[in-house]
Design a protein around this motif. Structure first.
Motif, PDB file in Angstrom:
ATOM      1  N   LEU A 204      29.208  35.754  38.082  1.00 40.96           N
ATOM      2  CA  LEU A 204      29.080  34.912  39.342  1.00 40.96           C
ATOM      3  C   LEU A 204      27.889  35.517  40.302  1.00 40.96           C
ATOM      4  O   LEU A 204      27.520  36.646  40.213  1.00 40.96           O
ATOM      5  CB  LEU A 204      30.475  35.525  40.030  1.00 40.96           C
ATOM      6  N   LEU A 205      27.675  34.764  41.165  1.00 40.04           N
ATOM      7  CA  LEU A 205      26.574  35.043  41.939  1.00 40.04           C
ATOM      8  C   LEU A 205      27.104  35.231  43.478  1.00 40.04           C
ATOM      9  O   LEU A 205      28.136  34.726  43.894  1.00 40.04           O
ATOM     10  CB  LEU A 205      25.583  33.772  42.141  1.00 40.04           C
ATOM     11  N   ASP A 206      25.876  35.627  44.430  1.00 37.38           N
ATOM     12  CA  ASP A 206      26.375  35.490  45.975  1.00 37.38           C
ATOM     13  C   ASP A 206      27.441  36.238  46.193  1.00 37.38           C
ATOM     14  O   ASP A 206      28.486  35.854  46.845  1.00 37.38           O
ATOM     15  CB  ASP A 206      26.354  33.999  46.346  1.00 37.38           C
ATOM     16  N   ILE A 207      27.896  37.494  45.558  1.00 37.15           N
ATOM     17  CA  ILE A 207      29.116  38.138  45.761  1.00 37.15           C
ATOM     18  C   ILE A 207      29.054  38.997  47.175  1.00 37.15           C
ATOM     19  O   ILE A 207      28.171  39.554  47.341  1.00 37.15           O
ATOM     20  CB  ILE A 207      29.152  39.105  44.694  1.00 37.15           C
ATOM     21  N   ALA A 208      30.189  38.898  47.895  1.00 35.80           N
ATOM     22  CA  ALA A 208      30.367  39.638  49.075  1.00 35.80           C
ATOM     23  C   ALA A 208      31.533  40.247  49.157  1.00 35.80           C
ATOM     24  O   ALA A 208      32.470  39.550  48.640  1.00 35.80           O
ATOM     25  CB  ALA A 208      29.956  38.595  50.296  1.00 35.80           C
ATOM     26  N   GLU A 209      31.781  41.528  49.944  1.00 37.81           N
ATOM     27  CA  GLU A 209      33.064  41.945  50.004  1.00 37.81           C
ATOM     28  C   GLU A 209      33.275  42.707  51.480  1.00 37.81           C
ATOM     29  O   GLU A 209      32.200  42.883  52.093  1.00 37.81           O
ATOM     30  CB  GLU A 209      33.532  43.063  49.021  1.00 37.81           C
ATOM     31  N   TRP A 210      34.461  42.567  52.002  1.00 40.17           N
ATOM     32  CA  TRP A 210      34.355  42.960  53.231  1.00 40.17           C
ATOM     33  C   TRP A 210      35.858  43.378  53.602  1.00 40.17           C
ATOM     34  O   TRP A 210      36.893  43.150  52.799  1.00 40.17           O
ATOM     35  CB  TRP A 210      34.319  41.914  54.332  1.00 40.17           C
ATOM     36  N   ASP A 211      36.224  44.399  54.356  1.00 43.85           N
ATOM     37  CA  ASP A 211      37.575  44.989  54.478  1.00 43.85           C
ATOM     38  C   ASP A 211      38.240  43.991  55.861  1.00 43.85           C
ATOM     39  O   ASP A 211      37.640  43.529  56.784  1.00 43.85           O
ATOM     40  CB  ASP A 211      37.351  46.261  55.171  1.00 43.85           C
ATOM     41  N   VAL A 212      39.624  44.013  55.556  1.00 40.73           N
ATOM     42  CA  VAL A 212      40.518  43.229  56.499  1.00 40.73           C
ATOM     43  C   VAL A 212      41.696  43.908  56.669  1.00 40.73           C
ATOM     44  O   VAL A 212      42.560  44.490  55.861  1.00 40.73           O
ATOM     45  CB  VAL A 212      41.102  41.726  55.705  1.00 40.73           C
ATOM     46  N   PRO A 213      41.711  44.177  58.137  1.00 38.23           N
ATOM     47  CA  PRO A 213      43.187  44.978  58.500  1.00 38.23           C
ATOM     48  C   PRO A 213      44.431  44.147  58.463  1.00 38.23           C
ATOM     49  O   PRO A 213      44.269  42.914  59.059  1.00 38.23           O
ATOM     50  CB  PRO A 213      42.595  45.681  60.045  1.00 38.23           C
ATOM     51  N   LEU A 214      45.384  44.977  58.193  1.00 37.00           N
ATOM     52  CA  LEU A 214      46.608  44.279  58.079  1.00 37.00           C
ATOM     53  C   LEU A 214      47.659  45.061  58.928  1.00 37.00           C
ATOM     54  O   LEU A 214      47.612  46.255  59.358  1.00 37.00           O
ATOM     55  CB  LEU A 214      47.101  44.134  56.773  1.00 37.00           C
ATOM     56  N   GLU A 215      48.877  44.526  59.140  1.00 39.54           N
ATOM     57  CA  GLU A 215      49.983  45.277  59.859  1.00 39.54           C
ATOM     58  C   GLU A 215      51.074  44.784  59.388  1.00 39.54           C
ATOM     59  O   GLU A 215      51.660  43.845  59.331  1.00 39.54           O
ATOM     60  CB  GLU A 215      49.613  45.102  61.165  1.00 39.54           C
ATOM     61  N   LEU A 216      52.255  45.827  59.045  1.00 40.25           N
ATOM     62  CA  LEU A 216      53.407  45.555  58.619  1.00 40.25           C
ATOM     63  C   LEU A 216      54.325  45.708  60.117  1.00 40.25           C
ATOM     64  O   LEU A 216      54.437  46.970  60.585  1.00 40.25           O
ATOM     65  CB  LEU A 216      53.984  46.550  57.637  1.00 40.25           C
ATOM     66  N   VAL A 217      54.980  44.829  60.369  1.00 38.49           N
ATOM     67  CA  VAL A 217      55.819  44.664  61.676  1.00 38.49           C
ATOM     68  C   VAL A 217      57.134  44.344  61.455  1.00 38.49           C
ATOM     69  O   VAL A 217      57.480  43.474  60.902  1.00 38.49           O
ATOM     70  CB  VAL A 217      55.239  43.759  62.644  1.00 38.49           C
ATOM     71  N   THR A 218      58.048  45.348  61.738  1.00 37.02           N
ATOM     72  CA  THR A 218      59.462  45.399  61.665  1.00 37.02           C
ATOM     73  C   THR A 218      59.994  45.623  62.887  1.00 37.02           C
ATOM     74  O   THR A 218      59.413  46.153  63.913  1.00 37.02           O
ATOM     75  CB  THR A 218      59.932  46.343  60.612  1.00 37.02           C
ATOM     76  N   ASP A 219      61.514  45.403  63.015  1.00 37.32           N
ATOM     77  CA  ASP A 219      62.026  45.564  64.275  1.00 37.32           C
ATOM     78  C   ASP A 219      62.341  46.891  64.506  1.00 37.32           C
ATOM     79  O   ASP A 219      62.656  47.404  65.548  1.00 37.32           O
ATOM     80  CB  ASP A 219      63.382  44.685  64.133  1.00 37.32           C
ATOM     81  N   SER A 220      62.354  47.898  63.518  1.00 41.23           N
ATOM     82  CA  SER A 220      62.810  49.242  63.590  1.00 41.23           C
ATOM     83  C   SER A 220      62.317  49.947  62.420  1.00 41.23           C
ATOM     84  O   SER A 220      62.200  49.661  61.493  1.00 41.23           O
ATOM     85  CB  SER A 220      64.268  49.259  63.832  1.00 41.23           C
ATOM     86  N   PRO A 221      62.318  51.162  62.387  1.00 36.57           N
ATOM     87  CA  PRO A 221      62.076  52.012  61.517  1.00 36.57           C
ATOM     88  C   PRO A 221      63.184  51.977  60.429  1.00 36.57           C
ATOM     89  O   PRO A 221      62.885  51.907  59.309  1.00 36.57           O
ATOM     90  CB  PRO A 221      62.131  53.691  61.969  1.00 36.57           C
ATOM     91  N   GLU A 222      64.494  51.828  60.846  1.00 36.08           N
ATOM     92  CA  GLU A 222      65.383  51.382  59.705  1.00 36.08           C
ATOM     93  C   GLU A 222      65.043  50.211  58.881  1.00 36.08           C
ATOM     94  O   GLU A 222      65.355  50.286  57.791  1.00 36.08           O
ATOM     95  CB  GLU A 222      66.901  51.279  60.287  1.00 36.08           C
ATOM     96  N   GLN A 223      64.588  49.076  59.710  1.00 32.46           N
ATOM     97  CA  GLN A 223      64.188  47.972  59.009  1.00 32.46           C
ATOM     98  C   GLN A 223      63.192  47.876  57.955  1.00 32.46           C
ATOM     99  O   GLN A 223      63.005  47.584  57.020  1.00 32.46           O
ATOM    100  CB  GLN A 223      64.025  46.794  59.775  1.00 32.46           C
ATOM    101  N   TYR A 224      62.109  48.942  58.635  1.00 33.31           N
ATOM    102  CA  TYR A 224      60.895  49.218  57.670  1.00 33.31           C
ATOM    103  C   TYR A 224      61.325  49.697  56.319  1.00 33.31           C
ATOM    104  O   TYR A 224      61.058  49.269  55.246  1.00 33.31           O
ATOM    105  CB  TYR A 224      60.220  50.287  58.512  1.00 33.31           C
ATOM    106  N   TRP A 225      62.245  50.672  56.360  1.00 37.37           N
ATOM    107  CA  TRP A 225      62.655  51.365  55.174  1.00 37.37           C
ATOM    108  C   TRP A 225      63.394  50.446  54.058  1.00 37.37           C
ATOM    109  O   TRP A 225      63.296  50.288  53.047  1.00 37.37           O
ATOM    110  CB  TRP A 225      63.564  52.617  55.357  1.00 37.37           C
ATOM    111  N   GLU A 226      64.480  49.644  54.926  1.00 36.28           N
ATOM    112  CA  GLU A 226      65.280  48.738  54.129  1.00 36.28           C
ATOM    113  C   GLU A 226      64.215  47.677  53.451  1.00 36.28           C
ATOM    114  O   GLU A 226      64.471  47.204  52.133  1.00 36.28           O
ATOM    115  CB  GLU A 226      66.195  48.097  54.936  1.00 36.28           C
TER     116      GLU A 226
END
Length: 282
Positions: A204-226
């Protein structure tokens, strides 16, 4: 080290079990991973009649988004686990997306002719392939000349507290074996240039890479764990090794640590992905 066939058999069984959790938490997972899919799609130049192949599709993204952008085209969703593709098909029906088809297959043995697709996507699947070089060669083979391959992988655990918080809590009760040096793991492709080198080796040619920030959003810490305890493969497997009391101690530990990411009425835990794009020689 297990053979590629043994690795695939284990992955197929694991993802079949996880399909219920992925469907249950679909909206939160899709919101978290969406920015990576969007970044990949932007580099694929999707046309209305695009013929697209989505590898390791799981529950359907970014394939379903691409199908909506290509109403006169066709998108093939592939995965090792039929159960995950069943979820993708239900999501497609619910969204009114009809120009898709599903195919159970391995990434390194694609049942498609040479030069069949205008583009290929692999969102968070690369690191789990037993033979990444062979899989990349397959992606290049099925691409039409001038076609593009776009992928995303996870950067380091330190950049992804959304998963490292949970795994650190689990290690207080479970002794996890060290990963095989080049075996399938979540952060196997974290090093800059790792996937780009696979692309280059596949021509493959013209290869490029870059970073993308993401975010896990839940209603609470308890929901995060579940959520984490029901859809992250390594966490689910580890929690099966402990009794209820140990599980509760792990849960308490994870919730205590993730409270640092509470913002108002939501818990927002960051992550970081890397996207990679390359083009087949015209």
């Amino acid at each position: 080290m297990p053979s590629p066939e043994q690795i695939r058999d284990g992955q197929r069984a694991a993802w079949a079990r996880l399909s219920t959790g992925w469907e249950k938490w679909d909206s939160i997972i899709m919101d978290q991973l969406g920015p990576a899919g969007t970044a990949m799609i932007e580099r694929l130049d999707i046309a209305a009649d695009q013929q697209h192949l989505d590898i390791a599709s799981g529950t359907g993204e970014p394939g379903l988004s691409i199908a909506r952008l290509a109403p006169k085209g066709r998108v093939v969703l592939t995965d090792l686990a039929a159960e995950m593709l069943d979820v993708a098909a239900r999501r497609a029906a619910a969204q009114g997306v009809s120009n898709i088809e599903t195919k159970v297959c391995s990434a390194d043995e694609l049942p498609f002719d040479d030069a069949s697709f205008d583009s290929v996507s692999v969102r968070f699947g690369y690191m789990f392939f037993p033979d990444m070089a062979k899989a990349t060669a397959e992606f290049a083979r099925v691409l039409k000349p001038g076609g593009r391959l776009a992928a995303s992988v996870w950067v380091s655990p330190d950049d992804n507290p959304w998963t490292s918080i949970a795994m650190q809590a689990i290690t207080t009760e479970v002794e996890l074996p060290p990963p095989a040096p080049d075996g399938p793991t979540m952060f196997r492709c974290a090093a800059p240039g790792y996937v780009s080198a696979l692309y280059a080796d596949a021509g493959l040619l013209d290869i490029a890479e870059w970073d993308v920030p993401l975010e896990l959003v839940t209603d609470s810490p308890e929901q995060y764990w579940e959520m984490i305890s029901e859809h992250v493969s390594l966490a689910v497997a580890a929690l099966q090794q402990v009794d209820d009391k140990a599980r509760e101690r792990i849960r308490t530990h994870a919730i205590a640590n993730v409270t640092a990411f509470e913002q108002g009425a939501k818990t927002r835990v960051p992550g970081l992905a890397r996207c990679i794009v390359g083009t087949k020689r015209a």
